[in-house]
Scaffold this motif. Structure first.
Motif, PDB file in Angstrom:
ATOM      1  N   PHE A   1      -4.763  -5.775  -2.739  1.00  0.00           N
ATOM      2  CA  PHE A   1      -3.704  -5.102  -3.493  1.00  0.00           C
ATOM      3  C   PHE A   1      -4.174  -4.744  -4.900  1.00  0.00           C
ATOM      4  CE2 PHE A   1      -0.002  -5.958  -6.424  1.00  0.00           C
ATOM      5  CZ  PHE A   1       0.574  -4.707  -6.283  1.00  0.00           C
ATOM      6  N   TRP A   2      -4.711  -5.726  -5.615  1.00  0.00           N
ATOM      7  CA  TRP A   2      -5.142  -5.483  -6.991  1.00  0.00           C
ATOM      8  C   TRP A   2      -6.308  -4.498  -7.050  1.00  0.00           C
ATOM      9  CZ3 TRP A   2      -3.824  -7.381 -11.970  1.00  0.00           C
ATOM     10  CH2 TRP A   2      -2.659  -8.160 -11.995  1.00  0.00           C
ATOM     11  N   PHE A   3      -7.251  -4.624  -6.125  1.00  0.00           N
ATOM     12  CA  PHE A   3      -8.384  -3.704  -6.135  1.00  0.00           C
ATOM     13  C   PHE A   3      -7.928  -2.298  -5.768  1.00  0.00           C
ATOM     14  CE2 PHE A   3     -12.690  -2.370  -4.309  1.00  0.00           C
ATOM     15  CZ  PHE A   3     -13.201  -2.074  -5.557  1.00  0.00           C
ATOM     16  N   GLY A   4      -6.984  -2.210  -4.828  1.00  0.00           N
ATOM     17  CA  GLY A   4      -6.487  -0.906  -4.409  1.00  0.00           C
ATOM     18  C   GLY A   4      -5.802  -0.153  -5.535  1.00  0.00           C
ATOM     19  N   PHE A   5      -4.816  -0.785  -6.176  1.00  0.00           N
ATOM     20  CA  PHE A   5      -4.124  -0.043  -7.237  1.00  0.00           C
ATOM     21  C   PHE A   5      -5.007   0.081  -8.476  1.00  0.00           C
ATOM     22  CE2 PHE A   5      -2.322  -4.277  -8.604  1.00  0.00           C
ATOM     23  CZ  PHE A   5      -2.667  -4.233  -9.947  1.00  0.00           C
ATOM     24  N   GLY A   6      -5.952  -0.867  -8.655  1.00  0.00           N
ATOM     25  CA  GLY A   6      -6.874  -0.750  -9.783  1.00  0.00           C
ATOM     26  C   GLY A   6      -7.767   0.474  -9.648  1.00  0.00           C
ATOM     27  N   LEU A   7      -8.281   0.691  -8.437  1.00  0.00           N
ATOM     28  CA  LEU A   7      -9.081   1.888  -8.182  1.00  0.00           C
ATOM     29  C   LEU A   7      -8.239   3.146  -8.370  1.00  0.00           C
ATOM     30  CD1 LEU A   7     -11.121   0.905  -4.980  1.00  0.00           C
ATOM     31  CD2 LEU A   7     -12.072   1.471  -7.219  1.00  0.00           C
ATOM     32  N   SER A   8      -7.038   3.132  -7.809  1.00  0.00           N
ATOM     33  CA  SER A   8      -6.166   4.301  -7.870  1.00  0.00           C
ATOM     34  C   SER A   8      -5.846   4.689  -9.305  1.00  0.00           C
ATOM     35  CB  SER A   8      -4.867   4.016  -7.105  1.00  0.00           C
ATOM     36  OG  SER A   8      -3.946   5.076  -7.266  1.00  0.00           O
ATOM     37  N   GLU A   9      -5.442   3.710 -10.104  1.00  0.00           N
ATOM     38  CA  GLU A   9      -5.038   3.994 -11.474  1.00  0.00           C
ATOM     39  C   GLU A   9      -6.232   4.252 -12.386  1.00  0.00           C
ATOM     40  OE1 GLU A   9      -2.454   0.757 -12.539  1.00  0.00           O
ATOM     41  OE2 GLU A   9      -1.113   1.156 -10.845  1.00  0.00           O
ATOM     42  N   GLY A  10      -7.435   3.958 -11.881  1.00  0.00           N
ATOM     43  CA  GLY A  10      -8.644   4.237 -12.645  1.00  0.00           C
ATOM     44  C   GLY A  10      -9.325   5.525 -12.228  1.00  0.00           C
ATOM     45  N   GLY A  11      -8.732   6.256 -11.281  1.00  0.00           N
ATOM     46  CA  GLY A  11      -9.298   7.545 -10.878  1.00  0.00           C
ATOM     47  C   GLY A  11      -9.893   7.572  -9.487  1.00  0.00           C
ATOM     48  N   GLY A  12     -10.015   6.419  -8.825  1.00  0.00           N
ATOM     49  CA  GLY A  12     -10.614   6.381  -7.484  1.00  0.00           C
ATOM     50  C   GLY A  12      -9.564   6.357  -6.394  1.00  0.00           C
ATOM     51  N   GLN A  13      -8.770   7.422  -6.314  1.00  0.00           N
ATOM     52  CA  GLN A  13      -7.636   7.428  -5.382  1.00  0.00           C
ATOM     53  C   GLN A  13      -8.069   7.362  -3.912  1.00  0.00           C
ATOM     54  OE1 GLN A  13      -7.596   9.735  -8.035  1.00  0.00           O
ATOM     55  NE2 GLN A  13      -6.074   8.640  -9.256  1.00  0.00           N
ATOM     56  N   ARG A  14      -9.075   8.132  -3.544  1.00  0.00           N
ATOM     57  CA  ARG A  14      -9.498   8.126  -2.133  1.00  0.00           C
ATOM     58  C   ARG A  14     -10.063   6.765  -1.744  1.00  0.00           C
ATOM     59  NH1 ARG A  14      -9.072  12.844   0.282  1.00  0.00           N
ATOM     60  NH2 ARG A  14      -8.962  14.746  -0.989  1.00  0.00           N
ATOM     61  N   GLU A  15     -10.835   6.182  -2.638  1.00  0.00           N
ATOM     62  CA  GLU A  15     -11.425   4.873  -2.355  1.00  0.00           C
ATOM     63  C   GLU A  15     -10.364   3.780  -2.282  1.00  0.00           C
ATOM     64  OE1 GLU A  15     -14.397   7.600  -3.911  1.00  0.00           O
ATOM     65  OE2 GLU A  15     -12.420   6.988  -4.643  1.00  0.00           O
ATOM     66  N   ALA A  16      -9.216   4.010  -2.894  1.00  0.00           N
ATOM     67  CA  ALA A  16      -8.160   2.992  -2.945  1.00  0.00           C
ATOM     68  C   ALA A  16      -7.399   2.862  -1.632  1.00  0.00           C
ATOM     69  CB  ALA A  16      -7.180   3.330  -4.068  1.00  0.00           C
ATOM     70  N   ILE A  17      -7.381   3.915  -0.819  1.00  0.00           N
ATOM     71  CA  ILE A  17      -6.516   3.957   0.370  1.00  0.00           C
ATOM     72  C   ILE A  17      -6.713   2.769   1.313  1.00  0.00           C
ATOM     73  CG2 ILE A  17      -5.981   5.259   2.471  1.00  0.00           C
ATOM     74  CD1 ILE A  17      -6.420   7.827   0.856  1.00  0.00           C
ATOM     75  N   PRO A  18      -7.950   2.444   1.746  1.00  0.00           N
ATOM     76  CA  PRO A  18      -8.085   1.332   2.707  1.00  0.00           C
ATOM     77  C   PRO A  18      -7.634  -0.013   2.162  1.00  0.00           C
ATOM     78  CG  PRO A  18     -10.244   2.066   1.919  1.00  0.00           C
ATOM     79  CD  PRO A  18      -9.256   3.077   1.466  1.00  0.00           C
ATOM     80  N   TYR A  19      -7.784  -0.220   0.862  1.00  0.00           N
ATOM     81  CA  TYR A  19      -7.387  -1.504   0.275  1.00  0.00           C
ATOM     82  C   TYR A  19      -5.865  -1.611   0.173  1.00  0.00           C
ATOM     83  CZ  TYR A  19     -12.326  -1.431  -0.766  1.00  0.00           C
ATOM     84  OH  TYR A  19     -13.690  -1.349  -0.640  1.00  0.00           O
ATOM     85  N   LEU A  20      -5.222  -0.519  -0.192  1.00  0.00           N
ATOM     86  CA  LEU A  20      -3.760  -0.528  -0.241  1.00  0.00           C
ATOM     87  C   LEU A  20      -3.174  -0.628   1.164  1.00  0.00           C
ATOM     88  CD1 LEU A  20      -3.152   2.139  -3.042  1.00  0.00           C
ATOM     89  CD2 LEU A  20      -2.837  -0.336  -3.202  1.00  0.00           C
ATOM     90  N   ASP A  21      -3.830   0.002   2.139  1.00  0.00           N
ATOM     91  CA  ASP A  21      -3.374  -0.122   3.530  1.00  0.00           C
ATOM     92  C   ASP A  21      -3.432  -1.578   3.985  1.00  0.00           C
ATOM     93  OD1 ASP A  21      -2.844   2.549   3.752  1.00  0.00           O
ATOM     94  OD2 ASP A  21      -4.678   3.056   4.853  1.00  0.00           O
ATOM     95  N   LYS A  22      -4.516  -2.266   3.654  1.00  0.00           N
ATOM     96  CA  LYS A  22      -4.638  -3.680   4.028  1.00  0.00           C
ATOM     97  C   LYS A  22      -3.554  -4.518   3.361  1.00  0.00           C
ATOM     98  CE  LYS A  22      -9.405  -4.586   5.409  1.00  0.00           C
ATOM     99  NZ  LYS A  22     -10.620  -5.388   5.123  1.00  0.00           N
ATOM    100  N   ALA A  23      -3.278  -4.204   2.109  1.00  0.00           N
ATOM    101  CA  ALA A  23      -2.255  -4.960   1.382  1.00  0.00           C
ATOM    102  C   ALA A  23      -0.878  -4.748   1.996  1.00  0.00           C
ATOM    103  CB  ALA A  23      -2.258  -4.550  -0.088  1.00  0.00           C
ATOM    104  N   MET A  24      -0.581  -3.511   2.406  1.00  0.00           N
ATOM    105  CA  MET A  24       0.708  -3.247   3.059  1.00  0.00           C
ATOM    106  C   MET A  24       0.798  -3.998   4.384  1.00  0.00           C
ATOM    107  SD  MET A  24       1.663   0.769   2.310  1.00  0.00           S
ATOM    108  CE  MET A  24       0.054   1.460   2.722  1.00  0.00           C
ATOM    109  N   GLN A  25      -0.279  -3.964   5.147  1.00  0.00           N
ATOM    110  CA  GLN A  25      -0.295  -4.660   6.436  1.00  0.00           C
ATOM    111  C   GLN A  25      -0.149  -6.170   6.256  1.00  0.00           C
ATOM    112  OE1 GLN A  25      -3.974  -3.371   8.218  1.00  0.00           O
ATOM    113  NE2 GLN A  25      -3.336  -1.218   8.273  1.00  0.00           N
ATOM    114  N   ALA A  26      -0.621  -6.672   5.119  1.00  0.00           N
ATOM    115  CA  ALA A  26      -0.541  -8.109   4.848  1.00  0.00           C
ATOM    116  C   ALA A  26       0.814  -8.516   4.269  1.00  0.00           C
ATOM    117  CB  ALA A  26      -1.654  -8.523   3.891  1.00  0.00           C
ATOM    118  N   GLY A  27       1.700  -7.541   4.042  1.00  0.00           N
ATOM    119  CA  GLY A  27       3.042  -7.864   3.586  1.00  0.00           C
ATOM    120  C   GLY A  27       3.240  -7.891   2.088  1.00  0.00           C
TER     121      GLY A  27
END
Length: 322
Positions: free
Chosen positions: A214-240
């Motif tokens: 979750f933290w790595f996903g939104f950290g990448l997204s808010e730092g400019g790495g939106q495409r790279e953030a997708i798999p990490y945010l997906d995992k966080a959503m799946q994890a609840g």
């Protein structure tokens, strides 16, 4: 003949001197001036991103510590070794090395290769409420300055502990979160590099950890790495992780993928029906206004969406080692 005028003169002088004598003021007892720090303003971001309806993890840990039996310990007072003090309150203790899992325990004192993390976790929770995401949210300038100064000290302490090759998972996750928030507070580009390095180390230990993703996903997204953030945010959503849905929607908005952002919010509404009003409001604003920052739109004081904030210092996206 001259006695009468002289007598009158003496009487007049005595009267004048009596009138000119200043009365003695009674000294009033002085009371010490007590400085009281102002109360911290309420958090902007939810203190428990996993579940908005649950207490913050730090408060849960404190309750668990209080419920555990206490093994009292008598130790020398640090300020005066000739005196002793009895420790009778459980603290939050974590290992500093050689532990690849979360390993929080409760004791009155940290042992060898351990650290009392109570005050650190307390402060990190306060910062999360203001600066977990970008932009940080402070209503008082002095309060922000105080947070910045304290966070700088804290990151130095955590960086020292995390510099060891065998630093524990518990130390690394706290150093990671502190670096992300230091970056959000614009304390320096070095924190972008540090946060990426910590994320790589953490996910190498456990690539499925929900909080780290979750933290790595939104950290990448808010730092400019939106495409790279997708798999990490997906995992966080799946994890609840509840807030991962909002971060994912925000990520798609930044990528100008309006349909994906709206679908993510619809999924959020199904998963968390109590948040239906928030989701519907965001969907409506995305459809009408186009690209907006989720965190600005959901601010209760704003009647209309504000101009999107400039993202945090863009990071060079890095894919953690498998």
């Amino acid at each position: 003949m001259t006695l009468k005028p002289l007598a009158c003169t003496l009487i007049a002088v005595s009267l004048l001197s009596a009138c000119s004598t200043a009365p003695k003021e009674e000294k009033k007892p002085t009371t010490p001036i007590i400085f009281t720090e102002p109360d911290i303003t309420p958090p902007f971001y939810a203190l428990n991103p996993f579940n908005y309806d649950a207490p913050p993890p730090f408060e849960i840990a404190l309750k668990q510590a209080a419920a555990q039996p206490v093994t009292k310990m008598e130790v020398n007072l640090q300020s005066d070794p000739s005196k002793k003090v009895t420790l009778d309150v459980n603290k939050l203790i974590i290992p500093t090395v050689n532990s690849n899992t979360r390993n929080l325990k409760f004791a009155v004192l940290a042992g060898e290769n351990e650290i009392d993390i109570t005050e650190i976790d307390d402060f990190l929770q306060l910062v999360e409420g203001k600066a977990r995401h970008y932009p940080p949210r402070f209503t008082e300038r002095q309060e922000r300055k105080g947070f910045e100064a304290k966070l700088k000290e804290l990151t130095q302490q955590l960086d020292t502990l995390a510099s060891r090759d065998n630093a524990s998972f518990d130390v690394l996750i706290r150093a990671f979160k502190a670096s992300v928030m230091a970056r959000n507070l614009d304390l320096g580009s070095v924190y972008t590099t540090k946060s990426l390095t910590y994320a790589q180390r953490i996910l190498k230990i456990n690539k499925e950890d929900a909080e780290a993703n979750f933290w790595f996903g939104f950290g990448l997204s808010e730092g400019g790495g939106q495409r790279e953030a997708i798999p990490y945010l997906d995992k966080a959503m799946q994890a609840g992780v509840q807030e991962a849905y909002l971060s994912a929607a925000n990520n798609y908005i930044a990528m100008e993928q309006k349909k994906n952002a709206i679908q993510t919010l619809k999924n959020y509404k199904v998963k968390y029906p109590q948040e239906a009003e928030v989701a519907d409001r965001l969907i409506a604003e995305i459809e009408k206004q186009g690209r907006w920052n989720v965190w600005q739109i959901i601010a209760p004081a704003q009647a209309t969406p504000a101009t999107p904030a400039t993202p945090a210092t863009p990071a060079t996206p890095a894919t953690p080692a498998p």
